[in-house]
Every structure is written in C-alpha cells, then in structure tokens.
Design a protein around this motif. Structure first.
Motif, PDB file in Angstrom:
ATOM      1  N   GLY A  14     -18.965  13.836 -39.488  1.00  0.00           N
ATOM      2  CA  GLY A  14     -17.429  13.153 -40.084  1.00  0.00           C
ATOM      3  C   GLY A  14     -16.755  14.316 -40.655  1.00  0.00           C
ATOM      4  O   GLY A  14     -15.476  14.352 -40.087  1.00  0.00           O
ATOM      5  N   MET A  15     -17.083  15.091 -41.308  1.00  0.00           N
ATOM      6  CA  MET A  15     -16.177  16.086 -42.113  1.00  0.00           C
ATOM      7  C   MET A  15     -15.758  17.165 -40.959  1.00  0.00           C
ATOM      8  O   MET A  15     -14.645  17.667 -40.957  1.00  0.00           O
ATOM      9  CB  MET A  15     -16.881  16.818 -43.544  1.00  0.00           C
ATOM     10  N   VAL A  16     -16.651  17.473 -40.022  1.00  0.00           N
ATOM     11  CA  VAL A  16     -16.176  18.616 -38.942  1.00  0.00           C
ATOM     12  C   VAL A  16     -15.115  17.796 -38.112  1.00  0.00           C
ATOM     13  O   VAL A  16     -14.305  18.621 -37.635  1.00  0.00           O
ATOM     14  CB  VAL A  16     -17.474  18.901 -38.070  1.00  0.00           C
ATOM     15  N   MET A  17     -15.169  16.709 -37.857  1.00  0.00           N
ATOM     16  CA  MET A  17     -14.324  16.010 -36.900  1.00  0.00           C
ATOM     17  C   MET A  17     -12.910  15.879 -37.669  1.00  0.00           C
ATOM     18  O   MET A  17     -11.739  15.978 -36.916  1.00  0.00           O
ATOM     19  CB  MET A  17     -14.617  14.617 -36.405  1.00  0.00           C
ATOM     20  N   ILE A  18     -12.972  15.701 -39.061  1.00  0.00           N
ATOM     21  CA  ILE A  18     -11.703  15.410 -39.733  1.00  0.00           C
ATOM     22  C   ILE A  18     -10.963  16.856 -39.764  1.00  0.00           C
ATOM     23  O   ILE A  18     -10.090  16.806 -39.527  1.00  0.00           O
ATOM     24  CB  ILE A  18     -12.036  14.803 -41.159  1.00  0.00           C
ATOM     25  N   LEU A  19     -11.961  17.595 -40.197  1.00  0.00           N
ATOM     26  CA  LEU A  19     -11.225  19.080 -40.496  1.00  0.00           C
ATOM     27  C   LEU A  19     -10.689  19.500 -39.181  1.00  0.00           C
ATOM     28  O   LEU A  19      -9.711  20.524 -39.130  1.00  0.00           O
ATOM     29  CB  LEU A  19     -12.260  19.934 -41.172  1.00  0.00           C
ATOM     30  N   GLU A  20     -11.446  19.178 -38.101  1.00  0.00           N
ATOM     31  CA  GLU A  20     -10.808  19.948 -36.708  1.00  0.00           C
ATOM     32  C   GLU A  20      -9.555  19.299 -36.427  1.00  0.00           C
ATOM     33  O   GLU A  20      -8.914  19.948 -35.649  1.00  0.00           O
ATOM     34  CB  GLU A  20     -12.149  19.406 -35.759  1.00  0.00           C
ATOM     35  N   TYR A  21      -9.259  17.952 -36.963  1.00  0.00           N
ATOM     36  CA  TYR A  21      -8.104  17.403 -36.603  1.00  0.00           C
ATOM     37  C   TYR A  21      -7.115  18.017 -37.408  1.00  0.00           C
ATOM     38  O   TYR A  21      -6.025  18.103 -36.942  1.00  0.00           O
ATOM     39  CB  TYR A  21      -8.336  15.720 -36.874  1.00  0.00           C
ATOM     40  N   TYR A  22      -7.195  18.359 -38.443  1.00  0.00           N
ATOM     41  CA  TYR A  22      -6.303  18.843 -39.432  1.00  0.00           C
ATOM     42  C   TYR A  22      -6.131  20.279 -39.626  1.00  0.00           C
ATOM     43  O   TYR A  22      -4.887  21.067 -39.968  1.00  0.00           O
ATOM     44  CB  TYR A  22      -6.465  18.199 -40.865  1.00  0.00           C
ATOM     45  N   PHE A  23      -7.021  21.303 -39.339  1.00  0.00           N
ATOM     46  CA  PHE A  23      -6.998  22.515 -39.355  1.00  0.00           C
ATOM     47  C   PHE A  23      -7.081  23.201 -38.071  1.00  0.00           C
ATOM     48  O   PHE A  23      -7.843  22.540 -37.154  1.00  0.00           O
ATOM     49  CB  PHE A  23      -8.177  23.084 -40.389  1.00  0.00           C
ATOM     50  N   LYS A  24      -6.338  24.326 -38.009  1.00  0.00           N
ATOM     51  CA  LYS A  24      -6.500  25.342 -36.783  1.00  0.00           C
ATOM     52  C   LYS A  24      -7.677  26.162 -36.884  1.00  0.00           C
ATOM     53  O   LYS A  24      -7.524  27.340 -37.455  1.00  0.00           O
ATOM     54  CB  LYS A  24      -5.071  25.886 -36.735  1.00  0.00           C
ATOM     55  N   LEU A  25      -8.766  25.698 -36.496  1.00  0.00           N
ATOM     56  CA  LEU A  25     -10.156  26.704 -36.705  1.00  0.00           C
ATOM     57  C   LEU A  25     -10.581  26.457 -35.239  1.00  0.00           C
ATOM     58  O   LEU A  25     -11.487  25.623 -35.156  1.00  0.00           O
ATOM     59  CB  LEU A  25     -10.883  26.084 -37.968  1.00  0.00           C
ATOM     60  N   PRO A  26     -10.618  27.555 -34.593  1.00  0.00           N
ATOM     61  CA  PRO A  26     -11.137  27.438 -33.124  1.00  0.00           C
ATOM     62  C   PRO A  26     -12.918  27.240 -33.254  1.00  0.00           C
ATOM     63  O   PRO A  26     -13.237  26.395 -32.316  1.00  0.00           O
ATOM     64  CB  PRO A  26     -10.867  29.004 -32.586  1.00  0.00           C
ATOM     65  N   ALA A  27     -13.354  27.695 -34.245  1.00  0.00           N
ATOM     66  CA  ALA A  27     -14.998  27.627 -34.240  1.00  0.00           C
ATOM     67  C   ALA A  27     -15.170  25.894 -34.276  1.00  0.00           C
ATOM     68  O   ALA A  27     -16.127  25.421 -33.755  1.00  0.00           O
ATOM     69  CB  ALA A  27     -15.370  28.285 -35.611  1.00  0.00           C
ATOM     70  N   LEU A  28     -14.453  25.281 -35.232  1.00  0.00           N
ATOM     71  CA  LEU A  28     -14.617  23.763 -35.533  1.00  0.00           C
ATOM     72  C   LEU A  28     -14.117  22.982 -34.207  1.00  0.00           C
ATOM     73  O   LEU A  28     -14.839  22.187 -33.871  1.00  0.00           O
ATOM     74  CB  LEU A  28     -13.566  23.200 -36.556  1.00  0.00           C
ATOM     75  N   SER A  29     -13.264  23.483 -33.582  1.00  0.00           N
ATOM     76  CA  SER A  29     -12.857  22.751 -32.332  1.00  0.00           C
ATOM     77  C   SER A  29     -13.872  22.982 -31.249  1.00  0.00           C
ATOM     78  O   SER A  29     -13.987  21.790 -30.638  1.00  0.00           O
ATOM     79  CB  SER A  29     -11.380  23.372 -31.771  1.00  0.00           C
ATOM     80  N   SER A  30     -14.580  23.924 -31.066  1.00  0.00           N
ATOM     81  CA  SER A  30     -15.533  23.971 -30.028  1.00  0.00           C
ATOM     82  C   SER A  30     -16.779  23.220 -30.494  1.00  0.00           C
ATOM     83  O   SER A  30     -17.493  22.538 -29.565  1.00  0.00           O
ATOM     84  CB  SER A  30     -15.775  25.333 -30.059  1.00  0.00           C
ATOM     85  N   VAL A  31     -16.995  23.192 -31.705  1.00  0.00           N
ATOM     86  CA  VAL A  31     -18.230  22.373 -32.103  1.00  0.00           C
ATOM     87  C   VAL A  31     -17.734  20.851 -31.867  1.00  0.00           C
ATOM     88  O   VAL A  31     -18.771  20.180 -31.419  1.00  0.00           O
ATOM     89  CB  VAL A  31     -18.308  22.682 -33.933  1.00  0.00           C
ATOM     90  N   ALA A  32     -16.540  20.774 -32.517  1.00  0.00           N
ATOM     91  CA  ALA A  32     -16.222  19.171 -32.354  1.00  0.00           C
ATOM     92  C   ALA A  32     -16.154  18.581 -30.784  1.00  0.00           C
ATOM     93  O   ALA A  32     -16.790  17.662 -30.416  1.00  0.00           O
ATOM     94  CB  ALA A  32     -14.787  18.981 -32.903  1.00  0.00           C
ATOM     95  N   LYS A  33     -15.670  19.526 -29.759  1.00  0.00           N
ATOM     96  CA  LYS A  33     -15.729  19.218 -28.445  1.00  0.00           C
ATOM     97  C   LYS A  33     -17.234  18.853 -27.916  1.00  0.00           C
ATOM     98  O   LYS A  33     -17.387  18.221 -27.075  1.00  0.00           O
ATOM     99  CB  LYS A  33     -15.020  20.662 -27.551  1.00  0.00           C
ATOM    100  N   ALA A  34     -18.061  19.911 -28.435  1.00  0.00           N
ATOM    101  CA  ALA A  34     -19.491  19.820 -27.950  1.00  0.00           C
ATOM    102  C   ALA A  34     -20.034  18.522 -28.473  1.00  0.00           C
ATOM    103  O   ALA A  34     -20.749  17.841 -27.585  1.00  0.00           O
ATOM    104  CB  ALA A  34     -20.297  20.853 -28.405  1.00  0.00           C
ATOM    105  N   TRP A  35     -19.770  17.970 -29.564  1.00  0.00           N
ATOM    106  CA  TRP A  35     -20.215  16.685 -30.375  1.00  0.00           C
ATOM    107  C   TRP A  35     -19.913  15.560 -29.524  1.00  0.00           C
ATOM    108  O   TRP A  35     -20.469  14.665 -29.374  1.00  0.00           O
ATOM    109  CB  TRP A  35     -19.886  16.907 -31.955  1.00  0.00           C
ATOM    110  N   GLN A  36     -18.522  15.685 -29.242  1.00  0.00           N
ATOM    111  CA  GLN A  36     -17.860  14.606 -28.616  1.00  0.00           C
ATOM    112  C   GLN A  36     -18.564  14.197 -27.090  1.00  0.00           C
ATOM    113  O   GLN A  36     -18.808  13.387 -26.844  1.00  0.00           O
ATOM    114  CB  GLN A  36     -16.378  14.827 -28.332  1.00  0.00           C
ATOM    115  N   ASN A  37     -18.963  15.442 -26.414  1.00  0.00           N
ATOM    116  CA  ASN A  37     -19.889  15.345 -25.109  1.00  0.00           C
ATOM    117  C   ASN A  37     -21.013  14.679 -25.477  1.00  0.00           C
ATOM    118  O   ASN A  37     -21.616  14.156 -24.625  1.00  0.00           O
ATOM    119  CB  ASN A  37     -19.823  16.823 -24.506  1.00  0.00           C
ATOM    120  N   TRP A  38     -21.661  15.061 -26.504  1.00  0.00           N
ATOM    121  CA  TRP A  38     -22.940  14.625 -26.934  1.00  0.00           C
ATOM    122  C   TRP A  38     -22.932  13.287 -26.898  1.00  0.00           C
ATOM    123  O   TRP A  38     -23.804  12.351 -26.491  1.00  0.00           O
ATOM    124  CB  TRP A  38     -23.636  15.251 -28.375  1.00  0.00           C
TER     125      TRP A  38
END
Lengths: 210, 277
Positions: A14-38
């Motif tokens: 939950g925190m990764v998905m929220i932080l990915e939406y609000y912050f410009k962090l490429p590492a978080l974006s790639s993790v979030a995208k992978a989890w969405q695919n999962w």
C-alpha cells in the motif's frame, strides 16, 4: 502469524503504491508496475478458481435435480464446449468467434435492452405519492423530462432552462456532497487496509482469514 | 519560488525540488496526510474508550429487520457486492460491502438463516468465502457453513446480473442486500428482488446508480453511508474512530469550500492556485 505477514504485505504494498503516485522515484515506479502485473496474473488464477466453484455448484444442481436444473445443465454444456473449442482451436478460430459474436453478444445486448422495462416498472412504484419525497421526485422528474423533450419547449419555452437549473444547481450540489463524503470514506478505508486494521483482509477486528 | 532553471526542463519549485513530489499532486498529498492524521487520532481515542455516538441510519437498522423476516419465513438472505473488484478504483466500495457482509453473515449464522452470496469478480470469491466462514466461526456455528453459500457467477456484467436475478427468483429470497460498486445491473437486481417481494437494501457510492437504488429498493445507503455500515453493525472501536475522523474531514472540506467560494467571489484565486499545486 498469518495476520502479521498479511498485515506487513498490505502495509508495504500500500505504501509503495501511494508513494509511487505522489513522488518522482523511478525505483518505486518500476516496483509498482511489476506488482500491478502480478495482480493481473493472480486475477487470472483466481478466475480459474472461480470457474471450479461455478462448475461444482451447477454439477451439484444437476446431480440433485434442484429447481431448474436444466439451466445448470445448459450452462455446464456451454462452459465445456467453449473451453474445448478455445483450447483446441484457439480464441481466434471461426468457431470461437461464432460463439462470441452469434451467441454471447446478442444475449448481452438483449439483457441490456431489458433495462428500460425495469426502469419503467420501478418508476411506476416510486411515483406512488405517499410522502413528500415522492412528490419532489415526481415534480423534478417531470420538469427535467419536459425540459429535455422537444414538445416541452412547445408547451412553455423556459422548460429547458428550468430543467438545466434543476440539474446544475440542486442536483449538482447534492452530487458533490455525496462525492466528498464518499471520497473521505475511501481515504478511511484505504488507511485501515494499509495499516492492517481492516477486518475483511484478516485484520485485528476479528472477521477475516486467521 | 524557483530553485533552478535548466535548459530543456520546466523550472522546479522549492517543494518539488526538495521533496520530489510530482507537480500538481502536492496539495493532494498534504490533504491525504492531514486527513490520515485526523483519522488516526480519532481511532486512537476510540480504542482508548472515547467512542463517538452514531446517528441512526434507517437502512442499516433495516438489515437486522430484513434478516429477522427471512428467518421467520424460512427464506434465504441474498448478499451481493456488485461489479467492483478489490484491486480497482472501486475497491473501497467493495470492501465496505464486505464489511457489512461480515456482520450479516454473523447474524444469519446465529439465527440459523440461509445465506447466499453471489460474486462477480473471481478475486472476491476466496475473500468472500473466508469472510463468511470466519463469521460463522465467530458465531459459534462453523459446521453450519456450506461451500455453496458463496457462488461465483461470472466476471461479465450481464451474466452476473442474470445469474443473481435467477437465484433471487428461484430461491425466493426474503431479503436482498446489495452494497458495493454497481453499474446498470443494479436496476435488474433490484427489480428481481421486487418481483419476489423481498426487503431490499441497496447501497453504492456511484452517483449514477444511486437514483435507481433509491426508487427500486426499500432502503438505500447513499454514498458514504456504505462506509459507515461496517462500523454501525460491528460497533468496533477502530471503525467507529475512523468514522469520527471522516466526519472531521467533512467539516474541514466544508470550511475550505466556504472560504474558497468567498475568496473566489471577491476575485481572489489564491486558494484555487494553492489547491492546484
């Protein structure tokens, strides 16, 4: 133990998905995208589990000759035939497309077409003038219908303006109030789910998988 | 305030540069943090014994009455949480519906009433099963749970609506509780319940479907009332505290709306600009 693990997973995801939406962090974006695919992959497996449940219920209906078991038999036959054709000939095959375009699509469109009859019968019940709410409903509905129908303008030229006022002032005010309240509810539910306080996910409130 | 200005890039403000927040989402993030803080404070107060007082919501009160009527007539209770999934934007509405299901299942378990849950999304199948099973276990009747209480219908909207309407008509349900995210199948399900003279309680936060529930159901949970359902029925302090936090959030929203309307009326765009950052 299970509740602790599920709680930890909920919090981190939950925190990764929220932080990915609000912050410009490429590492978080790639993790979030992978989890969405999962999540999509897990949903596909869940669909298989759902089909097994559906199959079991309708096989039981047929075996026990429950009310209208014939419908269950037809459902089972359609499931099996579609599965065999899809697996054997592929989803792009003419047979599979026939099932979709000539059987499934007309059924869906027919079901959607029934809605107007349901709306009419519901409106007939709702417009029994038992209380002030029913009166308000009837008057506002009549004014909006007259404002939108071509003959309404012929009866009184300002009906469209009246209808527009009803839709843009009291109706919009009510909608916005409901949306604000609903949004706060969403924020509260998200907070409870992320922090593991949500019972439906197995939180400490008691109801949920242990 | 502009911290730096690079060639081929948009000037970065102080907030964006230092915090890395996405432009246009800063105000939303600050709002989220404030609201979460308020909710957490109220949850803590409620868990400490300072419980908020709830106003009566007729639709939630009617759930117990509906289940009682189902018990007296020997007919089942139907619960369905709509077309939404827990993984999409309508997840909170679905979760709100499932919270209510937990309380409904405990009540049906304790009264010995038959319960039927229909599910549209396959993801919800195991979650719904777990909730119902746990509820029966909490009520001290784990053996009364049957696997066919939770029925996956179809991920397709019309197939789900037709299946649920068919169950309502064949099983002659006495009570139909529909809380979650609904689309046009709301009307079909509500009319199916009306045809068998079931007590119907509908609830959704989707504005476009609310009018259909209002005219077709006996009781309607409007918007945020579906989120209050779990707290109202379970009386759990954590949920009650979160509800109190929501109410304070509403006060803040109204205050900001009033101030914003006044400022805009006097020609000031300060608040509009601030909230758009």
């Amino acid at each position: 133990m299970v509740k602790t693990i599920t709680g930890a997973i909920s919090f981190v995801v939950g925190m990764v998905m929220i932080l990915e939406y609000y912050f410009k962090l490429p590492a978080l974006s790639s993790v979030a995208k992978a989890w969405q695919n999962w999540a999509v992959i897990i949903s596909a497996f869940a669909l298989g589990a759902g089909c097994i449940n559906l199959f079991g219920i309708h096989v039981r209906n047929v075996a026990q000759r429950k009310t209208r078991y014939q419908a269950s038999a037809i459902l089972l036959a359609c499931m099996v035939i579609t599965l065999i054709i899809g697996l054997g000939q592929g989803i792009d095959s003419p047979s599979y497309n026939f099932i979709f375009k000539q059987l499934y699509s007309p059924l869906v469109q027919s079901s959607a077409g029934l809605l107007i009859f349901y709306i009419v019968t519901a409106a007939l019940r709702a417009f029994r003038l038992r209380n002030i709410d029913a009166w308000c409903l009837l008057i506002s509905t009549t004014l909006v219908m007259l404002g939108n129908a071509p003959f309404g303008r012929l009866i009184y030229g300002r009906f469209p303006d009246v209808a527009n006022w009803i839709l843009t002032v009291p109706n919009m005010a009510g909608q916005r109030a409901v949306v604000i309240g609903g949004s706060l509810g969403i924020i509260a539910t998200a907070l409870r789910t992320i922090l593991g306080l949500e019972a439906t996910r197995g939180g400490s409130a008691g109801v949920g998988p242990s | 305030m502009r911290l730096l200005c690079r060639a081929n890039s948009r000037p970065t403000t102080f907030m964006e540069g230092v915090t890395g927040l996405v432009p246009g989402r800063i105000a939303a993030f600050v709002t989220l943090v404030i609201l979460w803080g308020v909710m957490l404070i109220n949850i803590r107060r409620a868990l400490g014994g300072n419980l908020p007082v709830l106003r009566e919501i007729p639709a939630l009160k009617a759930i117990e009455e509906a289940i009682g009527r189902a018990t007296e007539t020997g007919r089942p209770v139907l619960f369905t949480s709509g077309l939404g999934d827990v993984t999409d934007a309508n997840g909170p509405q679905t979760i709100a519906g499932l919270e209510i299901l937990g309380s409904v299942a405990e009540t049906t378990a304790s009264l010995g009433t038959n319960l039927i849950c229909t599910v549209c999304k396959p993801n919800l199948q195991p979650i719904t099963e777990a909730i119902v099973k746990q509820a029966y276990s909490n009520a001290g009747k784990p053996d009364a749970y049957r696997p066919d209480m939770v029925r996956f219908c179809s991920p397709d909207q019309m197939a789900y609506a037709a299946a649920t309407a068919g169950i309502i008509e064949r099983e002659k349900v006495a009570a139909s509780i529909m809380v979650g995210a609904y689309w046009q199948e709301a009307m079909m399900l509500a009319e199916a319940g009306a045809a068998v003279k079931a007590i119907q309680i509908g609830g959704t936060a989707r504005m476009i479907q609310l009018p259909f529930f209002v005219i077709a159901c006996d009781y309607t949970l409007i918007g945020e009332e579906i989120y209050a359902g779990g707290a109202y029925l379970s009386k759990h302090p954590m949920r009650l505290g979160s509800l109190a936090g929501q109410d304070i959030g509403k006060v803040i929203a109204v205050a900001v709306a009033v101030v914003g309307a006044l400022l805009t009326s006097f020609g000031s765009k300060y608040l509009t600009t601030l909230l758009g950052k």
